[in-house]
Every structure is written in structure tokens, then in C-alpha cells.
Write a protein that holds these residues in place. Structure first.
Motif, PDB file in Angstrom:
ATOM      1  N   VAL A 645       0.830  -1.201   0.000  1.00  0.00           N
ATOM      2  CA  VAL A 645       0.000   0.000   0.000  1.00  0.00           C
ATOM      3  C   VAL A 645       0.862   1.246   0.000  1.00  0.00           C
ATOM      4  N   GLU A 646       0.428   2.224  -0.780  1.00  0.00           N
ATOM      5  CA  GLU A 646       1.047   3.556  -0.673  1.00  0.00           C
ATOM      6  C   GLU A 646       0.022   4.523  -0.117  1.00  0.00           C
ATOM      7  N   VAL A 647       0.411   5.246   0.936  1.00  0.00           N
ATOM      8  CA  VAL A 647      -0.465   6.307   1.432  1.00  0.00           C
ATOM      9  C   VAL A 647       0.212   7.657   1.229  1.00  0.00           C
ATOM     10  N   ARG A 648      -0.608   8.663   1.167  1.00  0.00           N
ATOM     11  CA  ARG A 648      -0.110  10.040   1.146  1.00  0.00           C
ATOM     12  C   ARG A 648      -0.708  10.744   2.359  1.00  0.00           C
ATOM     13  N   VAL A 649       0.146  11.372   3.137  1.00  0.00           N
ATOM     14  CA  VAL A 649      -0.334  12.068   4.325  1.00  0.00           C
ATOM     15  C   VAL A 649      -0.009  13.549   4.176  1.00  0.00           C
ATOM     16  N   ASP A 650      -1.028  14.366   4.255  1.00  0.00           N
ATOM     17  CA  ASP A 650      -0.829  15.809   4.206  1.00  0.00           C
ATOM     18  C   ASP A 650      -0.190  16.237   5.522  1.00  0.00           C
TER      19      ASP A 650
END
Ligand code: MCN
Ligand code: MOS
Length: 779
Positions: A645-650
Motif C-alpha cells: 500500500v502507498e499512502v499520502r499524508v498531508d
């Protein structure tokens, strides 16, 4: 990637790409019969998307009544005053059933000890309140609106007592579920000797299945028999429970459930509103519809109970896990033991010789919880797979590499060889497709603008369960085949794969075969639960189709008017809608012709996978309980997966988005790669919900589920879901099942929440061990 080759027809190495590309990645197969392994669309697809499919409560009997359920508003105590006069006098009302005016409902037998997805609560038998939102009355009127209005006129007062709202409340008395304890080697001692030890607590909140079709039924009592249109994962189980509630013979109950708008573990057996509907129909001698509102479904039945596990891992410096000690608990109700066992995968995923695991249930004032996609395996994998990631960081070993260093070459828990375990292939293919080798191990080291990038992975597994089943195949006067079986299609594809199974043997295109499911009058099948129905019923239909083929060849050879009369059956073959001579082309009898020549009774054939000498009553018993489900004996059979999984966190706002998901999965042979992928991604999407959104919020004052609707109980929408790549690494496994397939339905969710949590740690450096991972936990 139009990839149905010869290998593809066995479901091998079928690679698919992102969800948005799935239409081009999954073409209809060119195979003439579209048999097993063909990526065919669902046979029931059209009636479902056009609204033609009738769900249970859409059945319209003549002269129906409508029942509306009343639920309690306190968690614990008794009803001290109930006034139903106003309701009774309201327009259209026929009856108000409460403990003051009860209809007898018998206590049902718990279907399986420590795992039943069922409540034994009997509504309206007394004034006791054991949970908020308990079904305590049924108002029956000529219309739904009248019943709803009248229900609002019922006045109720309670004498409340202190409720046990959470499993950690003072006064809760834990019960061990020792049957499922694990005690391998000497975990305490091995832990002492380990170079590195980690011990953390992992929790999952209350989660709710919430299928699109709410729980709603039609009950119709007629002359000593009851017919119930009830969405069911298991008509045989529903039949038993309803018979028990009503005190009538099981055979006097018929369940009809051709379509189910999702269950996800919430429809294995009927819940107590169905008991109310059945006894009310008997009392009033009219059919009755009872539908829970969406809020009522949050307490009219249970979802996944909250779980908590203390998990300790000990490892050597070079990354060998030497010991695992786990102590876990899950909530249950005051009256039933439902165990969401957190140690289902603990001792199985890796080569660990010293494991001690104990699970207990903690009875509180809640509805009896139940199954929800991968009960046990799901929270178990969340704990273990996050703990493995933590250990990887403690040892500074790549998380994937750590898993490989602990590769289990056999099932250590059962000390059995695997039937098949293509998990290494899954790790490798998944990592490759994801680009895992480009990952920089250090947290917060990958970013794009304001977004922190996190890459995480986890393993998943689900066991192969088995139960015999039966089927019937009929050749109609028009020369068409009809396949019948009591098993359910809850959105999974049973209709389609059974046509495909029969097509392989009968030599006709599977789209021409009609399949009938979900009715207790049809041949026996067990539950669409434990991800086993596909294996069970394809095996039954395969056997039945072979019997039908033999029968048709025999008829073609023996019927006096058959053009093939006198040809030995060994020289005949069934293909292209005809029985054909294998040597003399053109010499054939069409199925339609054969159907007119043969006596009608010779064109119905039954078969299945029960032992031949098993009596009818023993067969009934097997499909009507959950205790006779088995696993292969000489081998340990499981499906496997690797989730990336790839997540992006602001960084400023803490918002988390899943950007990419790649899973490589081993479910053995795929009966239909298109449907298997649909199942896998369905599970993965549910995993995104579990990881980031789903949480039943309980009011500590009174045990009410505060967010008891789909506006407040959050689940992912399309915009939350990234492109999903699934890679099939399975191969047929005939040690696991007759037809070579392994579990599909629940596999996709297992490990997803852990992979996401691990990705969030990689992005942010914050380790979140309590689901869901909401932004307050990472800021
Ligand atoms: N399949 C396949 N190859 C295999 C095994 C299965 O192609 N080797 C595909 C078939 O299309 C089959 C489906 O996967 O119909 C599911 O098969 P299986 O894994 O045997 O699961 P069951 O038929 O027993 O279905 C129950 C399972 C469970 S336990 C839950 S929970 C769940 C799930 O299915 N609930 C669902 N998937 C669901 N999907 C939908 N749409 N709705 C639900 O409620
Ligand atoms: Mo599935 S949770 O086994 O119905």
C-alpha cells in the motif's frame, strides 16, 4: 493484457491491472463453453442492475401486514412501565406485541459454541433489558406508515441498572475461550532469551457489516407451515432457527432467498426481528413484512466486536522470531459467547516454535456480536502484521525481508505440510509490481510537496473450510440445462460459477445454463460463510454434471428412436448442445431432440459430495449446523496474500489518502478470475474502511450506538479508493478442494489494515495501533 490462454483457462497467472482498467484487463473469454476459469461476467448481473431481481422484502404477498420493531433506549435494567393503548387505538393497527402481550418464542440452540454468528436472545418474553437497541416489541398494522406511527406512540419507562458498556469497564467478568488457546514450545523461556523484545497493544473498534440490503423479511404462515423470504447466507441454518423459535418441525419451514444484497457475515442466520415476524404471522394468520431501519440494524444484530490484544514478539538480532506471547480479548453479550479470536494467524504465518496465545471474551451490555468478513483472522493479522513491521524497524531489516527470514516451510501450529503456499511468489510479484525495492526504509524520508509518502506491506491468509453439498441438474423439454442447489449467492458469483462448472462437463455454453439457488427446497448446501461455498458447491455440481452426462449418453445410445441407438456410450460425447458420435462426425442427437424422446423423469439427475451411504437425516444435520465443517486432514490448506500500500499524508492537516494498492494473492485455482478479483478488491476496499474510517461510537452513559447510520458510520466511497492491482499467483490445489480452488471471499480484507498502518508509520513516523487511523492519532 488480454490474457486468457490455455493456462488462463485454469485460472493461472492471470494478471489484472488497476480497477479503472479492469474492463480491458478482463475480456470475456473466447473459450466455447465459458467453463471454470473463464473470466465471464455475472449471470445474475443484468437482473440486479436493472432492478428485476427481487430481494426478500420485495416479495409481495396478497394482503400483507407490516410490522415495525420497537427497540430499547437504555443498556441495562428492566421495563418498569409500558403503555401501548394509544398505539393500539391508532388507525390500521392490528396488534402490539410486547412482554405484556407476548407471543411465545422459544430459545434457539446456539449454532456453534464460541463462534456462532447468532443471538439466542428471545424478544418479548420478559421485561429484562440487556443492551441498548434491544428488540422489545412489534407493532403490526395494515400499512408500514401506520405501524411506524403507532410504534412512536408506545410509552416506555425503564428501571435502569449500571450497564457494562466497554470490555474494560470495572465489573466485567472475563471468560476464557481455552478451546482455542495456543501453547507451543516454551514461549516464556524463549522470550527471555530473545535479543530484541517488543510488546504492544493493538485494538480494533466495534465494526458493522452494513450491507446495502438491510435486514428485512416477509413471513407467511399457512396451514401449519411457514414460508420466509429472508436474505440469507445459509437457508438451512435459517430453517432450523425459525423452527426452534416457533416450536415447529424444521421441515415445516421454507426459506426463500434467491438474491442477497450483501451480507459480509451479517446474514448467516436470521435475527430476532425475524422471530417476531414469524410468530406474528402465525397469530394474525396473514403474511407480514418486517424491515429493520438502518439505525435498528446496528443493534438488531451484532457486527464485529471490539478487540484488544497484547502482543509480545521476541527475535534474534539476525531477525529470527523466537517467541510470541499473546493475550487478547473481545466483547460479547451477556447471554452468548461469540469469540473474535485474535490468535487465528498468530502461530501460522511464520516459522515460530514458541507461541503462547490465550483469548477471552468479556460479556457486556451489547447485542451478541457476529461474523464480519474474516472474523478472527482479520484482527489477528492486524496485530501480528503491524508487530512484524515494528520488529523490522527495531532490527533495521526491510519488512519484506524480515518476513522471508521467518518463512514457514510448514504449518508450525498443526505440524502439517502446506497443501500449497505460494506466498513467496506473492511477496515477489507484489513487490515487483509495487516497486518495493525503491523504498527508503527511514520514516518520513519520501515526500512529494506537502505530502509525506508512506509504503507499507503485510501478509494475509484465510483457511480452506469444507462441507459436502448436493445439486440437481434438469434437462428441460427445450433442451436447456437447469442447475439447482440451496447454496446462496450473496453477491459473490455462485450463480455464475455453477453454470461454468456444469458447462465444462455438459459441453454447452455456460451462459445458456440456468441456475437456481437459495431455497430450502433445493438440494442441500451449507453456509456461504468461511469462504467455502464456492469449493463446496462447484464440487457438488461437477459430480452431478458427470452423472447427467453419463445419463444422456446412455439415453442416446439406448432410446429406440435415437439416431445413436445401438452406439456404445463409450463412443459418444456431449458437446455443442448435442450427444455426438466421436468417430462419425455429423451423427448426433440434439439435446432438444433427446428431451422429447426421453421420459421426463430420466432427465433429472442428482449428485453431490456426501458419502453415498450417508442417510438423508445425517445429511440434513450436516448442512444445518456449523460443527461438521472440516479442513483437509493430511495438509494445512490456506489462501495467502501479500498486500502493498502507498499512502499520502498531508503534513499540515494529517489527512490520509490511500494512493495505490497492490496485492498478490494465492487462492489456488480461480473458478472465475473476474469474479475472484471482484471479491479480492471488495475485501481490500473494506480493509481501507477498517483502517481509516470504521468505528462504532458508543455512548458511555447508555451504550447507545451514536453513529448508527451511513452518514455517520463512515465507509469508503469511490473517491477514497485508489487504483488497485491484483496479481493471481495461485495454482490449482487438489489437496485443498476437489476442484482445486481455495478461499477467496474473505482473503482480500486480511492484512490490509496492517499494511495501511505500516504505510502511515513509514510516511509519518507515528505508529498507530488502534484502528481506525484517524488524523487525530497522527498529528
Ligand atoms: N471464487 C473463485 N475461485 C475460487 C474461489 C472463489 O473464482 N477458488 C469466486 C467465485 O465467484 C465465488 C466467490 O469467489 O462465488 C466467493 O467464493 P468463496 O471464497 O468460496 O466464498 P463464499 O461463496 O463462501 O462466500 C462467502 C464469503 C464471505 S464468508 C463473506 S463474509 C463475504 C464474501 O464471501 N461476503 C460478501 N464476499 C462477499 N461479496 C459480496 N458481494 N457480498 C458479501 O456479503
Ligand atoms: Mo463470512 S464473515 O464467514 O460470512
Amino acid at each position: 493484457t488480454a490474457a486468457i490462454s490455455a493456462a488462463g483457462s485454469l485460472g493461472l497467472h492471470m494478471q489484472s491491472v488497476s480497477a479503472s482498467d479492469s474492463a480491458t484487463a478482463m475480456p470475456e473469454t473466447a473459450s466455447p463453453v465459458q467453463g471454470l476459469g473463464a473470466a465471464r461476467s455475472r449471470g445474475d448481473g443484468k437482473v440486479k442492475v436493472t432492478g428485476e431481481a427481487r430481494y426478500a422484502v420485495e416479495h409481495q404477498p396478497e394482503n400483507p401486514l407490516y410490522g415495525v420493531v420497537i427497540q430499547s433506549t437504555v443498556a441495562s435494567g428492566r421495563i418498569s412501565r409500558m403503555s401501548v393503548e394509544k398505539a393500539q387505538q391508532a388507525t390500521g393497527v392490528l396488534a402490539v406485541y410486547t412482554h405484556l402481550n407476548p407471543l411465545k418464542i422459544n430459545k434457539p440452540t446456539a449454532i456453534a459454541d464460541g463462534g456462532a454468528a447468532q443471538s439466542t436472545y428471545t424478544p418479548i418474553q420478559d421485561d429484562k433489558i440487556i443492551h441498548n437497541g434491544q428488540n422489545i416489541g412489534l407493532v403490526v398494522a395494515e400499512t408500514f406508515e401506520q405501524a411506524t406511527w403507532a410504534a412512536s406512540l408506545v410509552e416506555i419507562e425503564y428501571e435502569t441498572s449500571r450497564g457494562l458498556i466497554f470490555a474494560t469497564d470495572e465489573g466485567v467478568e472475563p471468560k476464557p475461550v481455552s478451546k482455542q488457546d495456543i501453547d507451543m514450545g516454551d514461549a516464556e523461556q524463549a522470550m527471555q532469551q530473545a535479543d530484541v523484545r517488543l510488546s504492544e497493544r493493538y485494538t480494533t473498534p466495534r465494526e458493522y457489516n452494513m450491507p446495502m440490503e438491510p435486514h428485512a423479511c416477509v413471513a407467511h404462515w399457512q396451514e401449519g407451515r411457514i414460508t420466509v423470504w429472508e436474505p440469507s447466507q445459509w437457508v438451512a441454518g435459517a430453517q432450523v432457527e425459525i423452527g426452534e423459535w416457533m416450536g415447529i418441525d424444521t421441515e415445516a419451514v421454507r426459506i426463500i432467498s434467491p438474491y442477497v444484497g450483501g451480507g459480509f457475515g451479517s446474514k448467516p442466520v436470521p435475527y430476532t426481528h425475524v422471530a417476531l415476524a414469524c410468530v406474528a404471522s402465525r397469530a394474525l394468520k396473514r403474511p407480514i413484512k418486517v424491515s429493520l431501519t438502518r439505525p435498528q440494524t446496528f443493534t438488531g444484530l451484532g457486527g464485529r466486536p471490539a478487540t484488544s490484544q497484547q502482543l509480545e514478539l521476541g527475535a534474534s538480532r539476525d531477525g529470527k522470531i523466537q517467541a510470541i506471547i499473546q493475550r487478547s480479548f473481545s466483547e460479547t453479550s451477556l447471554i452468548d459467547v461469540f469469540a473474535e479470536n485474535c490468535s487465528k494467524v498468530t502461530a501460522r504465518m511464520y516459522a515460530v516454535e514458541n507461541v503462547s496465545a490465550q483469548h477471552q471474551v468479556r460479556p457486556i451490555n451489547t447485542v451478541t456480536p457476529g461474523w464480519m468478513r474474516a472474523p478472527g483472522e482479520n484482527p489477528s493479522a492486524f496485530g501480528l502484521e503491524v508487530a512484524m513491521d515494528e520488529m523490522a524497524y527495531a532490527l533495521n531489516i526491510d519488512p519484506l525481508e524480515l518476513r522471508l527470514r521467518n518463512w514457514a516451510d510448514k504449518d508450525y501450529q498443526l505440524d502439517l505440510p502446506w497443501s500449497s503456499r505460494r506466498l513467496k511468489e506473492a511477496y515477489q510479484k507484489g513487490a515487483e509490481a509495487f516497486g518495493w525495492d525503491r523504498r527508503i526504509m527511514t520514516p518520513r524520508s519520501m515526500r512529494e510537496g506537502r505530502e509525506l509518502i508512506g509504503w507499507g506491506m503485510a501478509s494475509g491468509t484465510y483457511p480452506v473450510n469444507k462441507l459436502p453439498a448436493e445439486a440437481k441438474i434438469i434437462l428441460t423439454p427445450h433442451g436447456r440445462f437447469v442447475v439447482q442447489c440451496a447454496g446462496a449467492d450473496i453477491g459473490t458469483g455462485t450463480y455464475t460459477i455453477l453454470a461454468q462448472t456444469a458447462a465444462d462437463i455438459l459441453g454447452v455454453d455456460s451462459t445458456t445454463i440456468e441456475v437456481e439457488l437459495g431455497d430450502t427446497r433445493l438440494p442441500r448446501a451449507g453456509v456461504a460463510g468461511g469462504s467455502q461455498l464456492a469449493g463446496n458447491v462447484t464440487a457438488a455440481v461437477n459430480d452431478t454434471a458427470k452423472r447427467m452426462r453419463a445419463q444422456l449418453l446412455k439415453l442416446a445410445s439406448e432410446l429406440p428412436q435415437s439416431p445413436l441407438n445401438g452406439t456404445p456410450a463409450s463412443q459418444l460425447t456431449l458437446k455443442g448442445d448435442a450427444v455426438q458420435h466421436t468417430l462419425r462426425s455429423g451423427l448426433a442427437v440434439s439435446l432438444a431432440q433427446l428431451a422429447t424422446l426421453a421420459p421426463a423423469e430420466s432427465l433429472t439427475v442428482t449428485g453431490g459430495t456426501f458419502p453415498d451411504d450417508m442417510s438423508q437425516s445425517e445429511r440434513d444435520k450436516m448442512v444445518r449446523n456449523l460443527n461438521d465443517m472440516s479442513r483437509p486432514e493430511a495438509f494445512s490448506a490456506h489462501s495467502w496474500s501479500a498486500q502493498f500500500v502507498e499512502v499520502r499524508v498531508d503534513e499540515d492537516f494529517g489527512t490520509i489518502r490511500v494512493k495505490r494498492m497492490v496485492a498478490a494473492l494465492d487462492s489456488g485455482r480461480l473458478y472465475n478470475p473476474k469474479l475472484a478479483r471482484s471479491q479480492w478488491i471488495g475485501g481490500m476496499i473494506m480493509g481501507v474502511g477498517q483502517a481509516l474510517m470504521e468505528e462504532g461510537i458508543i455512548d458511555p452513559r447508555n451504550g447507545r450506538v451514536i453513529n448508527n447510520n451511513l452518514a455517520d458510520y463512515l465507509v469508503p466511497v469511490n473517491g477514497d479508493i485508489p487504483s488497485i492491482t491484483t496479481i493471481n499467483v495461485g495454482e490449482p490445489d487438489f489437496e485443498a478442494t476437489t476442484m482445486g480452488g481455495k478461499a477467496v471471499g474473505e482473503l482480500g480484507i486480511v492484512g490490509v489494515a496492517a499494511a495501511i498502518s505500516n504505510a502511515v508509520f513509514h510516511a509519518t513516523g507515528k505508529r498507530v495501533r488502534d484502528l481506525p487511523i484517524t488524523l487525530d492519532k497522527i498529528i
